[in-house]
Design an enzyme around this catalytic site. Structure first.
Site, short mmCIF file in Angstrom:
data_model
loop_
_atom_site.label_atom_id
_atom_site.label_comp_id
_atom_site.label_asym_id
_atom_site.label_seq_id
_atom_site.Cartn_x
_atom_site.Cartn_y
_atom_site.Cartn_z
N HIS A 103 0.68 -1.32 0.08
CA HIS A 103 -0.05 -0.02 0.01
C HIS A 103 0.88 1.22 -0.09
CE1 HIS A 103 1.07 -0.60 4.36
NE2 HIS A 103 0.62 0.73 4.35
N ASP A 105 0.32 5.12 1.95
CA ASP A 105 -0.43 5.47 3.01
C ASP A 105 -1.39 6.79 2.62
OD1 ASP A 105 0.64 4.10 4.69
OD2 ASP A 105 2.25 5.33 5.47
N HIS A 258 4.77 0.41 0.22
CA HIS A 258 5.49 -0.40 1.30
C HIS A 258 4.53 -1.75 1.69
CE1 HIS A 258 3.69 2.74 3.59
NE2 HIS A 258 3.53 1.88 4.41
N ARG A 273 5.16 6.01 14.55
CA ARG A 273 5.14 6.63 13.32
C ARG A 273 4.51 8.02 13.42
NH1 ARG A 273 1.07 4.15 8.72
NH2 ARG A 273 0.19 5.96 8.77
C1 SIN Z 1 2.77 1.06 7.85
O1 SIN Z 1 2.35 0.51 6.94
O2 SIN Z 1 2.70 2.21 8.24
C2 SIN Z 1 3.70 0.00 8.84
C3 SIN Z 1 5.26 -0.28 8.18
C4 SIN Z 1 5.90 -1.17 9.20
O3 SIN Z 1 5.54 -1.29 10.08
O4 SIN Z 1 6.85 -1.66 8.62
#
Ligand code: SIN
Length: 282
Positions: A103, A105, A258, A273
């Site tokens: 995906h 974000d 990612h 995050r």
């Molecule tokens: C995410 O998709 O924001 C998480 C990525 C991760 O935990 O590596």
């Protein structure tokens, strides 16, 4: 390998995307020259990595704010006392992790976030890597015919099926995501965007949040989207980041996808995050 301000070293991690930046302490504030080198690396490589950082929440916030305003995530559980920092947590008892499908974000927002700064506090002994894929390469390696067709299309994106009412039970059970009632966003974006920073063209659809091509039925959209998803996740367009405590990744949502691997059952993985605001995409 390139050297920039104050002996910063930019070390690409794969031919397709991703670079590790050595010689920077993110807790120490960044002078303008150092920030310019980091920004250029971000533009060139799509995702940048730092190792062995020791960030207080205030340092994490200060780094994110060098780029743009912080986007306070409405679905993730926040860190106590820091609503602008989202917790990305998997406990030893949990089966699911966050972000295990490819995906990018916030494509469900009309103005999608620029990217996220993910800081690793506690990592499993092995596993829990994150894979990234280059949407520049995904676009550039298509045929001229398909590029021309995609260049005239837009796509519909939504958060409803991921964070909305249908996922509310799961969110309540795990406590890791919430606010299902706020999952009302839908957005339309061009399928091929011109990246605001690099000026390069990139493919901008993703398997998690894209519903279909605007004006097409789901049945019409699916075969072409499936083709694009298989193409865009080809191994040669990807890099893989192995986390350790103190690692930081900052990815560009407009240039990359990612996917967080869920291969470390029985161990905790805890990340903080911060998501940085972006701009309209054309
Ligand atoms: C995410 O998709 O924001 C998480 C990525 C991760 O935990 O590596």
């Amino acid at each position: 390998m390139a050297r920039g301000s104050n002996s910063i070293e930019i070390r690409p991690v794969s031919p397709s995307l991703g670079a590790e930046i050595l010689g920077v302490d993110l807790s120490n504030g960044l002078d303008d020259e150092t920030f310019a080198v980091i920004k250029q690396a971000y533009s060139d490589h799509g995702v940048i990595f730092f190792r062995d950082q020791q960030l207080k929440p205030e340092d994490h916030v200060a780094f994110a704010e060098r780029w743009n305003k912080i986007n306070i995530n409405r679905f993730f559980h926040p860190v106590d006392g820091y609503p602008m920092i989202a917790e990305v947590r998997k406990e030893p008892k949990d089966k699911k992790n966050i972000g295990s499908n490819w995906h990018t974000d916030h494509s469900y927002d009309q103005i999608p976030a620029m990217g996220s700064v993910l800081y690793a506090l506690e990592t499993p002994p092995i596993g829990g890597d994150t894979i990234f894929s280059s949407m520049y390469l995904a676009y550039e390696t298509l045929s001229d015919g398909l590029k021309a067709m995609l260049g005239g299309l837009s796509a519909d994106h939504s958060s409803r099926h991921v964070f909305g009412a249908s996922r509310a039970d799961e969110a309540t059970k795990t406590g890791r995501i919430g606010n299902a009632k706020l999952a009302t966003q839908d957005a339309v974006h061009p399928v091929v965007i011109t990246h605001p920073l690099s000026g390069r063209k990139a493919l901008y659809v993703n398997p998690e949040f894209t519903l279909g091509f605007t004006g097409w039925t789901p049945e019409e959209s699916k075969p072409l989207l499936d083709y694009l998803y298989a193409h865009a996740s080809r191994p040669e367009f990807t890099c893989r980041f192995r986390w350790a405590d103190g690692s930081v990744a900052f990815w560009d949502n407009r240039a990359t996808w990612h996917c967080a691997l869920n291969d470390y059952h029985g161990h905790r993985r805890l990340m903080h995050r911060i998501t940085v605001e972006g701009e309209s995409l054309n």
